[in-house]
Design an enzyme around this catalytic site. Sequence first.
Site, PDB file in Angstrom:
ATOM      1  N   ILE A 128     -28.394  -4.570  25.111  1.00  0.00           N
ATOM      2  CA  ILE A 128     -27.822  -5.854  24.858  1.00  0.00           C
ATOM      3  C   ILE A 128     -26.885  -6.480  25.946  1.00  0.00           C
ATOM      4  O   ILE A 128     -26.068  -5.652  26.464  1.00  0.00           O
ATOM      5  CB  ILE A 128     -27.008  -5.929  23.630  1.00  0.00           C
ATOM      6  CG1 ILE A 128     -26.712  -7.341  23.323  1.00  0.00           C
ATOM      7  CG2 ILE A 128     -26.029  -4.950  23.692  1.00  0.00           C
ATOM      8  CD1 ILE A 128     -25.890  -7.480  21.853  1.00  0.00           C
ATOM      9  N   SER A 129     -27.003  -7.429  26.568  1.00  0.00           N
ATOM     10  CA  SER A 129     -26.415  -7.932  27.673  1.00  0.00           C
ATOM     11  C   SER A 129     -24.986  -8.074  27.457  1.00  0.00           C
ATOM     12  O   SER A 129     -24.458  -8.283  26.222  1.00  0.00           O
ATOM     13  CB  SER A 129     -26.863  -9.192  28.228  1.00  0.00           C
ATOM     14  OG  SER A 129     -28.087  -9.344  28.623  1.00  0.00           O
ATOM     15  N   GLN A 130     -23.972  -8.195  28.542  1.00  0.00           N
ATOM     16  CA  GLN A 130     -22.915  -8.280  28.430  1.00  0.00           C
ATOM     17  C   GLN A 130     -22.344  -9.795  27.831  1.00  0.00           C
ATOM     18  O   GLN A 130     -23.150 -10.583  28.413  1.00  0.00           O
ATOM     19  CB  GLN A 130     -22.390  -8.025  30.029  1.00  0.00           C
ATOM     20  CG  GLN A 130     -20.715  -7.983  30.378  1.00  0.00           C
ATOM     21  CD  GLN A 130     -20.534  -7.750  31.675  1.00  0.00           C
ATOM     22  OE1 GLN A 130     -21.604  -7.646  32.528  1.00  0.00           O
ATOM     23  NE2 GLN A 130     -19.236  -7.948  32.081  1.00  0.00           N
TER      24      GLN A 130
END
Length: 282
Positions: A128-130
């Site tokens: 999951i992206s930052q």
Amino acid sequence: MNRSKAGGAGPASGAAARPATRPAFPAQIPGLTSQPAARSAAGAQVAKSGSAGKYGATPAAAPAPQGGGLDSEAVRLALVRRLVAQGLQHPAVERAMATVPRHRFVDSALASQAYEDISLPIGLGQTISQPTIVARMLELLCTGRPLPLGRVLEVGTGCGYQAALLSLLCHEVYSIERLRGLHERARENLRELRLPNLHLLLGDGMAGYPAGAPYAGIVAAAAGPELPGAWLEQLAIGGRLVAPTELSPGQQHLVLIERTAQGLSRQVLDAVRFVPLKSGLG
Ligand code: SAH
């Protein structure tokens, strides 16, 4: 291509047979607060003082969320305050990020880290992206345009977190994932949130999703060496495409494409690091 409704609720609908009535905006997310948009708007109006430039600062560590109720809302709002201090400016993106419970999209063992500004593993080698990057991409999609956006395509559903955010900013969201395990996990994660305008698709997003085209926005969460032609073809006039692209080996940048009546414009923006865009089903 398999298609499923996020959360499995509501009548079947899709691009080919679009619903006659549009869902209300912003969508309500039950179980969070009685008025999530209003509460989070208040939370997001925090001082922008101490700005360290556009997403430039290193954030302080967040306190851990204590369960799924108001305590997690407090840590979520603290994250949004840090994003604002680092340069997030778009009020609707702030509201969406203050509303969607990121900790529900990661493994419970990682929930205590869900409101730190870091990417986290979501299984099958994906992440999951930052939050900083998610906010940046949503802002690029939304800035200067009337909301909600029309139909938007997300390539790379992953755990479904960004798809939930998009559903609060767009009329209809089509989100494609190539890994069945993640497609199904996203459906589970999203079930309780009941977002009727979010459609989860299992397929190869490199082909886009022609049945929903043209799109007001296309956003990719995985990086390839070039932008697939299908994405450019499926972008509406006035539409924007935001995608990480590996312009040279090991060097990824966010690329922003806008289609106007005159053609396509392209801007190369921030250096980023995303998982690879892969073809076919996994
Ligand atoms: N937006 C996601 C980020 C997931 S990471 C989230 O909020 O969790 C990127 C995802 O892109 C991975 O799940 C990966 O499997 C998927 N992906 C890579 N290539 C793809 C393709 N061609 N079509 C669809 N999904 C793809």
